[in-house]
Structure formats: C-alpha cells, structure tokens
Enzyme design. Structure first.
Site, PDB file in Angstrom:
ATOM      1  CG  HIS A  36     -19.543  -9.704 -33.959  1.00 58.81           C
ATOM      2  ND1 HIS A  36     -19.974  -8.557 -34.578  1.00 58.81           N
ATOM      3  CD2 HIS A  36     -20.274  -9.823 -32.833  1.00 58.81           C
ATOM      4  CE1 HIS A  36     -20.915  -8.001 -33.835  1.00 58.81           C
ATOM      5  NE2 HIS A  36     -21.123  -8.750 -32.777  1.00 58.81           N
ATOM      6  CG  PHE A  59     -23.664  -2.540 -27.324  1.00 57.06           C
ATOM      7  CD1 PHE A  59     -22.808  -3.363 -26.616  1.00 57.06           C
ATOM      8  CD2 PHE A  59     -24.764  -3.110 -27.940  1.00 57.06           C
ATOM      9  CE1 PHE A  59     -23.043  -4.725 -26.532  1.00 57.06           C
ATOM     10  CE2 PHE A  59     -25.011  -4.467 -27.855  1.00 57.06           C
ATOM     11  CZ  PHE A  59     -24.154  -5.280 -27.148  1.00 57.06           C
ATOM     12  CG  ASP A  60     -22.180  -5.337 -30.860  1.00 56.34           C
ATOM     13  OD1 ASP A  60     -23.045  -5.019 -30.021  1.00 56.34           O
ATOM     14  OD2 ASP A  60     -21.889  -6.525 -31.090  1.00 56.34           O
ATOM     15  CG  ASP A  98     -26.733   1.788 -24.761  1.00 53.61           C
ATOM     16  OD1 ASP A  98     -27.547   1.051 -24.177  1.00 53.61           O
ATOM     17  OD2 ASP A  98     -26.001   1.392 -25.688  1.00 53.61           O
ATOM     18  CB  ALA A 149     -27.480  -2.467 -21.107  1.00 56.96           C
TER      19      ALA A 149
HETATM   20  C1  LIG Z   1     -27.026  -5.397 -24.874  1.00 58.20           C
HETATM   21  C2  LIG Z   1     -26.803  -3.985 -25.156  1.00 58.20           C
HETATM   22  C3  LIG Z   1     -27.513  -3.322 -26.155  1.00 58.20           C
HETATM   23  C4  LIG Z   1     -28.491  -4.018 -27.075  1.00 58.20           C
HETATM   24  O1  LIG Z   1     -29.501  -4.635 -26.377  1.00 58.20           O
HETATM   25  P1  LIG Z   1     -30.193  -6.018 -26.847  1.00 58.20           P
HETATM   26  O2  LIG Z   1     -31.182  -6.263 -25.783  1.00 58.20           O
HETATM   27  O3  LIG Z   1     -29.122  -7.043 -26.931  1.00 58.20           O
HETATM   28  O4  LIG Z   1     -30.815  -5.760 -28.163  1.00 58.20           O
HETATM   29  C5  LIG Z   1     -27.274  -1.980 -26.324  1.00 58.20           C
HETATM   30  N1  LIG Z   1     -26.368  -1.331 -25.590  1.00 58.20           N
HETATM   31  C6  LIG Z   1     -25.654  -1.934 -24.619  1.00 58.20           C
HETATM   32  C7  LIG Z   1     -24.669  -1.162 -23.814  1.00 58.20           C
HETATM   33  C8  LIG Z   1     -25.846  -3.278 -24.383  1.00 58.20           C
HETATM   34  O5  LIG Z   1     -25.116  -3.886 -23.441  1.00 58.20           O
END
Ligand SMILES: *Cc1c(COP(=O)(O)O)cnc(C)c1O
Length: 458
Positions: A450, A124-125, A215, A217
C-alpha cells in the site's frame, strides 16, 4: 450557564495550511498514480493520513529537548525515560528504538521462529509484516462485532477468548511464543480493549503457559475509554488504569509517535531481565547501544515528558472529543461511519458509502482519492490494498471491511478544520452515484504494497 468545554492548552506557534484548487488536485493525484502516500505534503490541505509522529509537542517537551544528554552510554536522558516508563507502565526493563516497528523487529527476533503462530486482535500492518517476514502466521481473534460498523458496542477491540483458546488448542502452545494484544485496536477502527478482556486474556495465557505482549501505541486513549465506558472504572485516574492494564502483560512494544506525542521514537519494555538481555543483542545490532537505541538524548527527554502529558485525563478528553466531533458531523449527514467512533480516527465504511464499486476495484482507495480531490484532505485506505496478498497463494486478500481512515494528529488542527473536512466528505457523499468505477493496481511491491503501489482509474 454551564461554561463550554475548552482545550486544556493554547497555541504558541503556527504553521501555514496549504490551499489548492480542484484543478491542482486532480492533476497532482493523477501524477502520483492515485497513491496518497506519494503526494507531497504541500499538495495536502488537511493531512489526516496518520496520527503517527504528526502531533504538536508542548513547550515543556521542547524545553526538555534542550536538556538532552547526547552521551553514547548512560545518558541522563536515558534514565529520565527509564524512570517515566517504569512509573507509568510498571515495567522494570526497557530498550529504546527508533520507532514502533523497530521495537517489533528487535523483540520478534528473539521470540518468533519459522512456523510459529501469533494470535491477537487485528495485528497492525507492520506487525503482521514482521511476523510474516519470519515465516510465522498472525491469527486474528478479534470479537465478531468489530466487523459490523453499525453495532455500537463499547469495546469492539476486544480479543474473542473463545477464538483465542481454539487457536491455542489447534496449534499447540509450543507454536505460540506469545499472544499480542493491540491497544487500541487500530486495524479494527481504533476500538478499545476492556480491562476485563485484558484480564481474561492473561488468565487464558497463564492456563496455557504463554506470554502476553501489548502493542501499545494508543494505550492512553484505550485507558480513557476504559475510564469513560467500563463499569466500575470511573473513579480511577488514567495512570491507575494504565498500571492495571500493563499488569496483565509481560511486556510491550510502543510506537511513541502516537500516544506519547513525539515525532519519532519507540521502545520495548518488559518485566524479565532475561528477555531484556536477549533483546539487547538485537537492539545493539539493529538500533544502537542499549541506552540510546534508535533515539537521540533530546528525543528521549521529550518522550519522557510526552508519556506524562499523554496520560492526563483533560488532554485525552480534548483529543477524543475532537475525533467525535468529526464523526458526529459525518453521521448526522448520513455518511456511513464506524461506531462508536475510535480514539484517534474516524473510519468511513466504503462498502456502504459506495456499494456499487466492486471489491476488486478497491472502493476504500477510490473513496480516499475522491475525498482528496474534493478538499485536499488526505486519509488512508484500510482495505484490500493494505491487506495485501496472501503470502502463500499470492491472491488478493479481501478483509471484512473496506475503510477510509481519517486519523487526527494530536493538538494540531482546530475544530473548524474538522468542520471543513466534514463538509468536503459530505459533498463527495452527495455525488457518490456519479463515481462510476474504481481503481486497478498497475505495480506493487511484494510486501506492504500500500505504501508504494501505483494505480489507475478504470
Ligand atoms: C504505528 C503502529 C505501529 C508501528 O509503529 P511505527 O512507529 O509506525 O513504526 C505498530 N503498532 C500499532 C498499533 C501502531 O499504531
């Protein structure tokens, strides 16, 4: 007659949608230098910029907020959250942080040093930002089919274990503090990772003595896809699948703003007490004391409930169905969209949508601007602007895909809103040949450009 599908919730409170004219939008987008992040939300009709922190909490979550314990140390809200995390993920230890990137900052402060290599599936960015900020390198080992938007493979988020092993052998395990698996794979289009793939990554990691972090999310949407697409998983509950997924990892970072359906929050969870102790030092320094980190007690309470609500099959089905409704409407009209549709967003393939705009003119950003002008819909470019410059050569990086992501907030918009979005995009598609030129960057930040870059029309 079979009864149609219905959402497993109803609406208790409403919020107005902002209506504007074409003329309004043309001047607003010029004023913000063609960067959609710089628009005011009041200038946006349907906001699909992100599904992060934009979801609607339930009455149960709002009532949990009233029971928040704001004690500095040892609050009941902390223990509520600790129990929920242990119950759902199986991880014994956790640290609250204010959001996902803060979890990355704390964890990576312990684990990453200069010159390290972090293999994974399309980082992720912010994750990549935190890796490169430490002068380490993120290596993308996603399966090749992820980069062809027309292949309808069920698990396009998977790690290519051949690429992974090659990376491990090339750099040596001492340079690799951990492997990072992103579930779902956001950057590759919200595509899921299969349980079988997670197990293969675990095996390979064990063979070489390397840790694995997720990761996480969108771990619940990933589990939904495992249940509905992976052989042999149909009779398990989402929570059983989630437990099996996390059994493949040593720990996780979480942006709670996604699948835990809260507006702010994050955490790190892990199996090792030793890692917990080392990470606690950084958590206290960057976030806050270990029993609140970056969160207030009320927010930890709402998060604890959100983890349960976000892992209910009926909720996940309504969510994924809505994303697929938008994707199907676009596909039927011939708009090139990534398939299969992801869990949280529909991705338009800008290179196929506007093949006449050269990559140096940022076709995905150009398309995102047109979609805003057409219907006040805010999506986001996932293309060369977000890919940023190479940290060493400072040259523009052109990723395999130029996408416009339409991320759908959880429990916020109706299917009718999705029909409006589809109609506006189809209008742009039908006039695509009249969009003659793309955009040029006027000013940009040295990292994660961005968010703040200013552009102009060519
Ligand atoms: C959103 C996201 C993050 C970062 O999380 P924030 O709550 O925006 O700081 C990291 N990894 C993934 C895959 C995400 O979707």
């Amino acid at each position: 007659m079979n009864l149609p599908f219905i959402e497993p919730y109803k609406i208790k409170m409403t919020e107005p949608v902002n209506i504007s004219t074409l003329e309004n939008r043309k001047s607003w987008i010029r004023e913000v230098h063609y960067n959609l992040f710089s628009l005011r939300s009041s200038q946006v009709t349907i906001d699909l910029l992100t599904d992060s922190g934009t979801g609607a909490m339930s009455d149960s979550q709002w009532s949990a907020m009233m029971l928040g314990d704001e004690s500095y140390a040892g609050a009941s809200s902390y223990y509520n959250l600790k129990n929920a995390i242990r119950d759902i993920t199986g991880f014994e230890y956790f640290l609250p942080t204010h959001q996902g990137r803060a979890a990355e900052n704390v964890l990576f402060s312990v684990l990453i040093k200069e010159g390290d290599v972090i293999p994974g599936n399309s980082h992720f960015d912010t994750t990549k930002g935190h890796i490169e900020f430490r002068k380490a390198t993120a290596i993308d080992c996603t399966v090749n089919e992820a980069f062809d938007t027309t292949i309808a493979a069920p698990f396009k988020g998977n790690v290519d274990t051949g690429k992974l092993e090659k990376t491990i052998l090339e750099h040596g395990r001492e340079k690799i503090p951990f492997i990072l698996v992103t579930i779902t794979n956001n950057t590759a289009g919200g595509q899921p990772v299969s349980l079988a793939n997670m197990k293969e990554v675990r095996q390979l990691a064990d063979k070489h003595g390397i840790a694995v972090f997720f990761d996480s999310a969108r771990f619940a949407e990933n589990a939904y896809f495992i249940r509905t697409r992976e052989a042999g998983q149909q009779n398990k509950t989402i929570r059983e699948i989630v437990a099996e997924m996390f059994a493949c990892a040593d720990g996780m970072t979480m942006s709670s703003k996604k699948d835990a359906i809260v507006n702010m929050g994050g955490f790190i969870a892990m199996r090792s007490g030793e890692l917990y102790s080392r990470a606690s030092v950084f958590n206290i320094m960057f976030e806050g004391y270990v029993t609140y980190g970056g969160m207030s007690g009320r927010d930890m309470n709402a998060l604890a409930r959100g983890l349960y609500e976000g892992t209910e099959f009926e909720y996940l089905e309504a969510r994924v169905r809505q994303v697929h409704l938008l994707g199907s409407l676009l596909k039927e009209a011939g708009v090139p969209v990534q398939e299969p549709f992801g869990g949280h967003a529909v991705f338009i393939d800008a290179l196929k949508f506007m093949p006449h705009i050269p990559r140096e003119q940022f076709p995905a950003q150009t398309l995102a601007v047109e979609v805003y002008i057409e219907g006040g819909i805010r999506g986001v470019e996932i293309g060369a602007i977000m890919a940023d410059r190479d940290p060493v050569t400072r040259e523009n990086r052109f990723p395999a895909l130029e996408l416009v992501r339409l991320a759908i907030p959880r429990r916020v918009y109706s299917d009718n809103h999705m029909r409006y979005v589809a109609a506006a995009i189809i209008n742009v598609f039908n006039r695509r040949d009249t969009i003659e030129k793309g955009l040029r960057i006027k000013t940009e930040a040295p990292i994660m450009r961005h968010f703040t870059a200013e552009l102009e029309r060519l």
